[in-house]
Design a protein around this motif. Structure first.
Motif, PDB file in Angstrom:
ATOM      1  N   LEU A  82      -6.221   2.994  -2.976  1.00 30.16           N
ATOM      2  CA  LEU A  82      -6.930   2.178  -1.999  1.00 30.16           C
ATOM      3  C   LEU A  82      -8.147   1.479  -2.601  1.00 30.16           C
ATOM      4  N   THR A  89      -3.940  -0.700   7.957  1.00 31.43           N
ATOM      5  CA  THR A  89      -4.045  -0.173   6.594  1.00 31.43           C
ATOM      6  C   THR A  89      -4.433   1.295   6.618  1.00 31.43           C
ATOM      7  N   VAL A 116       0.842  -1.206   0.000  1.00 27.91           N
ATOM      8  CA  VAL A 116       0.000   0.000   0.000  1.00 27.91           C
ATOM      9  C   VAL A 116       0.871   1.248   0.000  1.00 27.91           C
ATOM     10  N   ILE A 170     -12.311   5.091   2.864  1.00 34.42           N
ATOM     11  CA  ILE A 170     -11.333   6.023   2.304  1.00 34.42           C
ATOM     12  C   ILE A 170     -11.728   7.455   2.645  1.00 34.42           C
ATOM     13  N   SER A 228      -2.052   4.424   5.375  1.00 37.38           N
ATOM     14  CA  SER A 228      -2.623   5.335   4.380  1.00 37.38           C
ATOM     15  C   SER A 228      -2.505   6.773   4.847  1.00 37.38           C
TER      16      SER A 228
END
Length: 295
Positions: free
Chosen positions: A128, A59, A21, A139, A63
């Motif tokens: 994503l 995650t 990622v 998101i 991000s």
């Protein structure tokens, strides 16, 4: 198994995913490793005993770290692809050379070049959702926008990646005329004229400083944006912002709100209202008067 051992096991089990990622977000092996290590620091210092989906938590964390890195790069006007080409391999001491090649091949240098042209929020939404199938609602929480606005960001990024929306060289004079016409229509209250200048799917975004003064954080659609500006913008004047046509509202000679316009196919597709003094301090303003006379 004690808490530390459990956290280490969970983190190591997700390390490859987190690195994937971060790499697609940042395009640099070393920066991706730094982002993953920052996640471990946050994880080790946070009580996650009530977290049902720890992989999802990590995650989200990687991000957000990656988004912060991209925003700092943008403010410093750094070119990510040059960083990768120049010193990425030298700095990537945490990854074996064969792993680095595999990571780069899995994305492709051509895609990285295109991703580098995206705004940070666009890149995050695209990576994503399209690469990791993360829902837009999740998101949206990361970037602080609505699910609809996040979906629009991903769609715009997707068109760019597919080559449908490749940016053409900016016609400064033409864009300057559009900004000037928009401000004049706003001041004189000409709603229909504003609609003609706005793309039907135009998005208006305001930062926290502008929102604190009473503005909506975001508006979608030409009707909503036109109604917001009708009869307003009396104190705003057109300027070049880092050589791109925009507008600025000044008080006592100091810029207080900057209006950054995105223009495509002769219409305004996006307006960003910026009031953060630190961000405004990094911008270069040039008087746009006379630009249209140079055509």
């Amino acid at each position: 198994m004690d808490r530390t051992e459990w956290l280490v096991e969970e983190f190591e089990g997700n390390r490859a995913h987190l690195r994937a990622v971060a790499y697609r977000m940042l395009g640099s092996v070393s920066d991706a490793e730094d982002a993953v290590q920052e996640v471990w620091i946050r994880l080790s210092r946070t009580d996650v005993s009530d977290v049902d989906n720890l992989a999802g938590w990590m995650t989200t964390a990687v991000s957000r770290v990656s988004l912060n890195v991209l925003q700092r790069r943008k403010s410093r006007r750094e070119q990510l692809y040059g960083t990768v080409a120049d010193d990425g391999a030298e700095r990537a001491t945490a990854m074996a050379p064969d792993e680095e090649v595999i990571m780069a091949d899995s994305v492709g240098s051509a895609l990285l070049v295109i991703l580098d042209t995206l705004a940070p929020a666009e890149r995050l939404a695209f990576v994503l959702h399209d690469m990791f199938a993360i829902p837009f609602d999740e998101i949206a929480a990361i970037i602080g926008r609505s699910s609809a606005a996040t979906r629009q960001l991903a769609s715009r990024a997707r068109r760019r990646v597919r080559g449908v929306d490749q940016p053409a060289p900016i016609d400064v004079a033409q864009h300057g005329e559009i900004v000037d016409a928009f401000l004049r229509a706003a001041r004189t209250g000409r709603f229909e004229a504003l609609l003609e200048l706005l793309d039907p799917d135009v998005a208006l975004q305001a930062d926290d400083t502008v929102v604190a003064s009473g503005a909506a954080p975001e508006l979608l659609g030409s009707d909503a944006v036109a109604r917001t500006f009708t009869g307003r913008a009396h104190g705003a004047r057109p300027v070049l912002i880092d050589r791109t046509p925009g507008a600025v509202w000044t008080v006592g000679g100091r810029p207080r709100i900057v209006f950054a316009f995105t223009i495509g196919h002769g219409r305004i597709t996006g307006i960003e209202m910026i009031g953060d003094p630190e961000r405004i301090g990094t911008m270069e303003f040039t008087d746009i008067s006379g630009i249209n006379n140079d055509r």
